[in-house]
Design a protein around this motif. Sequence first.
Motif, PDB file in Angstrom:
ATOM      1  N   ASP A 193       0.807  -1.229   0.000  1.00 19.91           N
ATOM      2  CA  ASP A 193       0.000   0.000   0.000  1.00 19.91           C
ATOM      3  C   ASP A 193       0.836   1.273   0.000  1.00 19.91           C
ATOM      4  O   ASP A 193       0.397   2.298  -0.498  1.00 19.91           O
ATOM      5  CB  ASP A 193      -0.874   0.057   1.255  1.00 19.91           C
ATOM      6  CG  ASP A 193      -1.788  -1.139   1.407  1.00 19.91           C
ATOM      7  OD1 ASP A 193      -2.952  -0.956   1.772  1.00 19.91           O
ATOM      8  OD2 ASP A 193      -1.312  -2.262   1.165  1.00 19.91           O
ATOM      9  N   TYR A 194       2.011   1.209   0.603  1.00 17.14           N
ATOM     10  CA  TYR A 194       2.776   2.441   0.819  1.00 17.14           C
ATOM     11  C   TYR A 194       3.755   2.777  -0.302  1.00 17.14           C
ATOM     12  O   TYR A 194       4.467   3.783  -0.223  1.00 17.14           O
ATOM     13  CB  TYR A 194       3.576   2.335   2.116  1.00 17.14           C
ATOM     14  CG  TYR A 194       2.736   2.129   3.344  1.00 17.14           C
ATOM     15  CD1 TYR A 194       3.026   1.110   4.255  1.00 17.14           C
ATOM     16  CD2 TYR A 194       1.629   2.936   3.607  1.00 17.14           C
ATOM     17  CE1 TYR A 194       2.245   0.910   5.372  1.00 17.14           C
ATOM     18  CE2 TYR A 194       0.844   2.748   4.726  1.00 17.14           C
ATOM     19  CZ  TYR A 194       1.162   1.734   5.605  1.00 17.14           C
ATOM     20  OH  TYR A 194       0.397   1.541   6.715  1.00 17.14           O
ATOM     21  N   TYR A 195       3.795   1.926  -1.322  1.00 20.28           N
ATOM     22  CA  TYR A 195       4.854   2.085  -2.310  1.00 20.28           C
ATOM     23  C   TYR A 195       4.336   2.134  -3.738  1.00 20.28           C
ATOM     24  O   TYR A 195       3.356   1.467  -4.096  1.00 20.28           O
ATOM     25  CB  TYR A 195       5.848   0.923  -2.200  1.00 20.28           C
ATOM     26  CG  TYR A 195       6.623   0.935  -0.919  1.00 20.28           C
ATOM     27  CD1 TYR A 195       6.149   0.256   0.207  1.00 20.28           C
ATOM     28  CD2 TYR A 195       7.816   1.646  -0.820  1.00 20.28           C
ATOM     29  CE1 TYR A 195       6.855   0.288   1.395  1.00 20.28           C
ATOM     30  CE2 TYR A 195       8.531   1.667   0.374  1.00 20.28           C
ATOM     31  CZ  TYR A 195       8.038   0.986   1.468  1.00 20.28           C
ATOM     32  OH  TYR A 195       8.738   1.026   2.639  1.00 20.28           O
ATOM     33  N   ASN A 196       5.049   2.903  -4.555  1.00 19.27           N
ATOM     34  CA  ASN A 196       4.843   2.877  -5.991  1.00 19.27           C
ATOM     35  C   ASN A 196       5.694   1.754  -6.575  1.00 19.27           C
ATOM     36  O   ASN A 196       6.820   1.517  -6.122  1.00 19.27           O
ATOM     37  CB  ASN A 196       5.250   4.212  -6.619  1.00 19.27           C
ATOM     38  CG  ASN A 196       4.485   5.379  -6.028  1.00 19.27           C
ATOM     39  OD1 ASN A 196       3.382   5.211  -5.523  1.00 19.27           O
ATOM     40  ND2 ASN A 196       5.075   6.565  -6.080  1.00 19.27           N
ATOM     41  N   ILE A 197       5.160   1.074  -7.578  1.00 21.78           N
ATOM     42  CA  ILE A 197       5.814  -0.096  -8.160  1.00 21.78           C
ATOM     43  C   ILE A 197       5.887   0.071  -9.678  1.00 21.78           C
ATOM     44  O   ILE A 197       4.947   0.586 -10.301  1.00 21.78           O
ATOM     45  CB  ILE A 197       5.025  -1.386  -7.846  1.00 21.78           C
ATOM     46  CG1 ILE A 197       4.878  -1.585  -6.334  1.00 21.78           C
ATOM     47  CG2 ILE A 197       5.693  -2.597  -8.495  1.00 21.78           C
ATOM     48  CD1 ILE A 197       6.168  -1.884  -5.609  1.00 21.78           C
ATOM     49  N   ALA A 198       6.990  -0.375 -10.247  1.00 26.09           N
ATOM     50  CA  ALA A 198       7.176  -0.261 -11.697  1.00 26.09           C
ATOM     51  C   ALA A 198       7.574  -1.597 -12.307  1.00 26.09           C
ATOM     52  O   ALA A 198       8.074  -2.492 -11.625  1.00 26.09           O
ATOM     53  CB  ALA A 198       8.242   0.781 -12.026  1.00 26.09           C
TER      54      ALA A 198
END
Length: 125
Positions: free
Chosen positions: A30-35
């Motif tokens: 939930d707390y992170y952006n992912i690529a």
Amino acid sequence: QLQLVESGGGLVQPGGSLRLSCAASGFTLDYYNIAWFRQAPGKEREGVSCISNSGGTPTYADSVKGRFTISRDNAKNTVYLQMNSLKPEDTAVYYCARLRRWRLCVFDRPAYDYWGQGTQVTVSS
């Protein structure tokens, strides 16, 4: 132990589809952006798509716009990459990566702190 594990790669014919998954463990997605990134033989690793934890508009490389869709299911701690209308030039190892906390979606590799091991995607007839 913090991990990102990709799955869903394989061999597909041109024009076909695949869905990649990136399962996170050891931290709360939930707390992170992912690529998603990819690396073809003899080429630099390049950014493909990025999704923020806030649900904003995802980022896509020009080469995949209109064909790839990134999504996330925080309840399952998983990020997906739906790839349609695949082309031979999409052949590469695909990696998911976690952006450092509070970083916005960018494709600068130093902005990422954890990477998966990758999954091979081969588009060929």
